[in-house]
Scaffold this active site. Structure first.
Site, PDB file in Angstrom:
ATOM      1  N   ARG A 197       0.931  -0.986  -0.285  1.00 21.88           N
ATOM      2  CA  ARG A 197      -0.079   0.187  -0.108  1.00 21.88           C
ATOM      3  C   ARG A 197       0.802   1.399  -0.067  1.00 21.88           C
ATOM      4  NH1 ARG A 197      -2.883   3.021   4.406  1.00 21.88           N
ATOM      5  NH2 ARG A 197      -3.531   5.224   3.275  1.00 21.88           N
ATOM      6  N   TYR A 220      -3.999   1.665  15.705  1.00 19.27           N
ATOM      7  CA  TYR A 220      -2.819   1.357  16.358  1.00 19.27           C
ATOM      8  C   TYR A 220      -3.020   0.953  17.871  1.00 19.27           C
ATOM      9  CZ  TYR A 220      -0.254   3.679  12.638  1.00 19.27           C
ATOM     10  OH  TYR A 220      -0.267   3.657  10.780  1.00 19.27           O
ATOM     11  N   HIS A 252      -2.881  10.835   0.260  1.00 17.85           N
ATOM     12  CA  HIS A 252      -2.584  11.083   2.098  1.00 17.85           C
ATOM     13  C   HIS A 252      -1.683  11.959   2.429  1.00 17.85           C
ATOM     14  CE1 HIS A 252      -0.724   6.856   4.821  1.00 17.85           C
ATOM     15  NE2 HIS A 252      -0.711   9.046   5.481  1.00 17.85           N
ATOM     16  N   GLU A 266      -7.261   8.209   6.396  1.00 19.30           N
ATOM     17  CA  GLU A 266      -7.751   9.177   7.058  1.00 19.30           C
ATOM     18  C   GLU A 266      -8.118  10.590   6.759  1.00 19.30           C
ATOM     19  OE1 GLU A 266      -4.277   8.791  10.285  1.00 19.30           O
ATOM     20  OE2 GLU A 266      -4.692   6.846   9.627  1.00 19.30           O
ATOM     21  N   GLU A 283      -3.494  -0.609   7.948  1.00 24.28           N
ATOM     22  CA  GLU A 283      -2.266   0.033   8.810  1.00 24.28           C
ATOM     23  C   GLU A 283      -2.253  -0.210  10.282  1.00 24.28           C
ATOM     24  OE1 GLU A 283      -1.360   4.358   8.886  1.00 24.28           O
ATOM     25  OE2 GLU A 283      -1.775   5.276   7.106  1.00 24.28           O
ATOM     26  N   ASN A 311      -7.256   2.391   9.280  1.00 27.53           N
ATOM     27  CA  ASN A 311      -5.863   2.235  10.477  1.00 27.53           C
ATOM     28  C   ASN A 311      -5.860   2.427  12.023  1.00 27.53           C
ATOM     29  OD1 ASN A 311      -4.824   2.943   7.561  1.00 27.53           O
ATOM     30  ND2 ASN A 311      -4.507   4.429   7.872  1.00 27.53           N
TER      31      ASN A 311
HETATM   32  C1  PNW Z   1      -1.128   7.854  11.187  1.00 23.94           C
HETATM   33  N1  PNW Z   1      -2.720   9.972  16.133  1.00 23.94           N
HETATM   34  O1  PNW Z   1      -1.063   8.630  11.144  1.00 23.94           O
HETATM   35  C2  PNW Z   1      -0.861   7.509   9.413  1.00 23.94           C
HETATM   36  O2  PNW Z   1      -2.082   7.306   8.184  1.00 23.94           O
HETATM   37  C3  PNW Z   1       0.286   7.127   8.614  1.00 23.94           C
HETATM   38  O3  PNW Z   1       0.898   8.551   7.744  1.00 23.94           O
HETATM   39  C4  PNW Z   1       1.052   7.378   9.893  1.00 23.94           C
HETATM   40  O4  PNW Z   1       2.812   7.421   9.959  1.00 23.94           O
HETATM   41  C5  PNW Z   1       0.661   6.712  11.014  1.00 23.94           C
HETATM   42  O5  PNW Z   1      -0.680   7.287  11.041  1.00 23.94           O
HETATM   43  C6  PNW Z   1       1.422   6.875  12.327  1.00 23.94           C
HETATM   44  O6  PNW Z   1       1.224   8.095  13.078  1.00 23.94           O
HETATM   45  C7  PNW Z   1      -1.274   9.085  12.478  1.00 23.94           C
HETATM   46  O7  PNW Z   1      -1.957  11.198  16.664  1.00 23.94           O
HETATM   47  C8  PNW Z   1      -1.290  10.158  13.062  1.00 23.94           C
HETATM   48  O8  PNW Z   1      -3.592   9.465  16.987  1.00 23.94           O
HETATM   49  C9  PNW Z   1      -1.533   9.869  14.330  1.00 23.94           C
HETATM   50  C10 PNW Z   1      -2.627   9.799  15.092  1.00 23.94           C
HETATM   51  C11 PNW Z   1      -2.918   8.507  14.508  1.00 23.94           C
HETATM   52  C12 PNW Z   1      -2.711   8.744  13.229  1.00 23.94           C
END
Ligand code: PNW
Length: 613
Positions: A85, A333, A131, A178, A397, A331
């Site tokens: 991706r 985390y 992006h 996002e 992601e 996406n």
């Molecule tokens: C995503 N937060 O961004 C993006 O899609 C990527 O480009 C980035 O590198 C990756 O996650 C890691 O950060 C985020 O503050 C940026 O919660 C900030 C946040 C979440 C996702």
């Protein structure tokens, strides 16, 4: 926690068309911002302003992938990914961005060659149109995403150019990455480009307001602009999708959707007020975008709190937006505990914490404050999204930045145990969610390479590959080997064993103990003990199809046909398509180490071997 072997067993059950790969984005890796006819993007200028990134880093070089892309694809191929991706840079394709601005043939050629090379390597391209790197000219000309009428037309035109030039080969499209981050971080908190907010220290008014577009005459308004921008994003996305469906889908036969960020928000305790708070947080993060796209309206709670600050969809607009994604692009985390209270509107007036009522942390802390590892939350979120939006999910992601990874040597950094544990937990959670009945079609860990981590600059490393930013040398971290080892990237492995003199130590340096599917055994001491046990364990546990045919000189195994000889290698495969009727074949050993993952690729490599002999 599951063992690697039991995980590998489960991974084998993934659907045949499951796409496992890695993700990146143009601005975070390409560099060469002034090369190949590219126009400036809002992130070029923003990241160069002192104080906007933690370490002062900008995107001028990044991982230099605009120049090193062939090497990157070779590494992806070595990792055995089935898909990759990445995003296209709008200002590389249309340097000034607009529908009446010229298309840049060099930009088209760059991505076209890139896509060809991926396909050549049997890697499926998964392409994001946007992006976050808006052409600067569109921001200056009419206020970018603040100007719904203009941006919708320009984005749709840009999408059309991409479908026309790449749609013959790209079958998986993501319109936007996002949108929450664009709206809230770019126009609310002001920490991402274009850096607008109500905070006049962070975002002062223009010095000569009369010289700028009327929408840009102040430094911004965090109470209104994020909602306006989000509305434009949704409508632009929907127009691009309509265009694809009307004019391209019938012959290009691809699919298209949006990808949303969103973490799981779990009630802090059993206080019902905290359960409601958790739902409010989900509404403000995910529902804001997902509800219109999949359910046809903004979340009730947002309408209630925001009143007329939340734009309304005209009947035509909502008809366009509703149903505008072929799948759920996800996406994610982390997981937060949600507590009722606080006055952060973007969080749905909810307090987030990682600390449980008993004082313990939810999970392992990452480099960035907002991220802790909590695999059960991943499973819960997958279930929540599938139940609510009822579409197959592409996980586009998911990843982890180990704390302090930038402060240690590369030799230390490749031992990325926290990242391995993160992927171990989340792979298991993904498989559990599938067992729960959730339809999941891809897994793209973020990220293939350490790269420009936006406002964090280069100090936060998300890669499974370490990048030395002085030399641009790429060194695989152990997490990449882990992902290969659980066979996320190789469900159709046939199995191959090469016996190479001296290959082991080289291999070991590269991949550490958790080597992938190729074992290198030989008569040299290090080769033997580094791989011998690993290979033997593997063979016994779950890798019946990979055979050690010979192992000379260590006293634990019978000397095989290589004893006393050099320059031999043995390929074994039970699959007649690979070796014909004979399951084994001896080869000269001076071939470089390769990793083989599927029948096609193995056949290719084998053809090479045969030619070599
Ligand atoms: C995503 N937060 O961004 C993006 O899609 C990527 O480009 C980035 O590198 C990756 O996650 C890691 O950060 C985020 O503050 C940026 O919660 C900030 C946040 C979440 C996702």
């Amino acid at each position: 926690m599951a063992t690697d072997a039991s995980l590998a067993k489960l991974v084998k059950k993934l659907p045949k068309d499951f796409l496992a790969g890695f993700a990146t984005a143009a601005f975070q890796i390409e560099g060469s911002t002034d090369k190949g006819g590219r126009g400036p993007s809002i992130w070029d200028g923003f990241s160069r302003i002192p104080g906007k990134t933690l370490d002062g880093g900008n995107g001028d070089v990044a991982t230099d992938s605009y120049r090193l892309w062939r090497q990157d694809i070779a590494l992806l191929k070595n990792y055995g990914v089935r898909a990759y991706r990445f995003s296209l840079s709008w200002s590389r394709i249309i340097p000034l961005g607009g529908r009446n601005d010229p298309v840049n043939p060099e930009g088209i050629k760059f991505y076209s060659d890139f896509i060809d090379a991926l396909l050549e390597a049997k890697i499926t391209p998964f392409v994001t149109l946007y992006h976050w790197d808006l052409p600067q000219a569109l921001h200056d000309r009419y206020g970018g995403w603040l100007n719904k009428e203009e941006i919708t037309k320009d984005f749709t035109n840009y999408a059309k150019v991409c479908f026309q030039h790449f749609g013959d080969r790209v079958k998986h499209w993501l319109t936007l990455n996002e949108p929450w981050c664009v709206a809230v971080l770019g126009y609310g908190r002001g920490v991402f480009a274009p850096g607008r907010s109500s905070d006049r220290v962070r975002s002062p008014d223009p010095v000569n307001p009369e010289t700028v577009h009327p929408l840009l005459r102040t430094g911004g308004d965090s109470k209104t602009e994020p909602y306006i921008v989000a509305h434009s994003l949704l409508i632009s996305h929907a127009h691009a999708v309509k265009l694809y469906r009307d004019e391209f889908k019938h012959f290009q036969k691809g699919e298209i959707g949006i990808t949303l960020n969103g973490d799981y928000y779990m009630p802090y305790d059993d206080d019902p007020a905290n359960a409601t708070a958790g739902q409010r947080a989900l509404d403000f993060h995910i529902g804001w975008y997902a509800d219109p796209v999949y359910l046809g309206h903004y979340p009730e709670y947002m309408k209630e709190v925001l009143g007329d600050r939340l734009p309304t969809f005209t009947p035509e607009e909502i008809a366009l937006v509703h149903g505008s994604s072929d799948f759920y692009g996800m996406n994610t985390y982390t997981t937060c505990l949600a507590k009722n209270g606080g006055d952060d509107e973007f969080q749905g007036n909810t307090i987030y914490t990682f600390t449980r009522p008993d004082g313990t942390d939810l999970g392992c802390q990452a480099q960035c404050g907002w991220l802790q590892a909590y695999a059960p939350g991943f499973r819960l979120l997958l279930n929540y999204l599938y139940k609510r939006y009822k579409l197959p999910i592409y996980v586009t992601e998911n990843g982890f930045a180990c704390k302090g990874e930038n402060d240690i040597t590369v030799e230390e950094a490749v031992n990325d145990t926290d990242r391995i544990n993160y992927f171990k937990g989340n792979t298991q959670a993904l498989l559990d969610a599938i067992a729960d009945g959730v339809e999941i079609k891809s897994y793209f860990p973020w990220s293939f390479l350490d790269n420009f981590e936006w406002a964090d600059g280069y100090g936060t490393r998300f890669g499974v590959t370490y990048v030395n930013y002085q030399t641009q040398e790429r060194t695989p971290k152990k997490s990449s080997a882990f992902l290969m080892k659980v066979r996320l990237y190789s469900p159709f492995i046939i199995g191959l064993c090469l016996l190479l003199e001296g290959g082991g130590s080289r291999f070991h340096r590269k991949f550490g103990e958790s080597g992938p599917e190729l074992a290198c055994l030989g008569r040299g001491g290090s080769t033997k003990w580094e791989f011998g046990d690993w290979m033997a364990r593997r063979k016994r546990r779950h890798c019946k199809r990979v055979r050690v045919l010979s192992w000379s000189g260590d006293g634990r195994r019978k000397p095989g046909p290589t004893a006393g000889t050099r320059q031999t290698a043995c390929v074994y495969s039970p699959d007649p398509r690979i070796l014909g009727s004979s399951p084994r074949m001896w080869l000269p050993s001076t071939l470089a180490t390769h990793i083989f993952h599927d029948t096609d690729r193995l056949t290719d490599v084998f053809t090479l071997f045969v030619r070599y002999i």
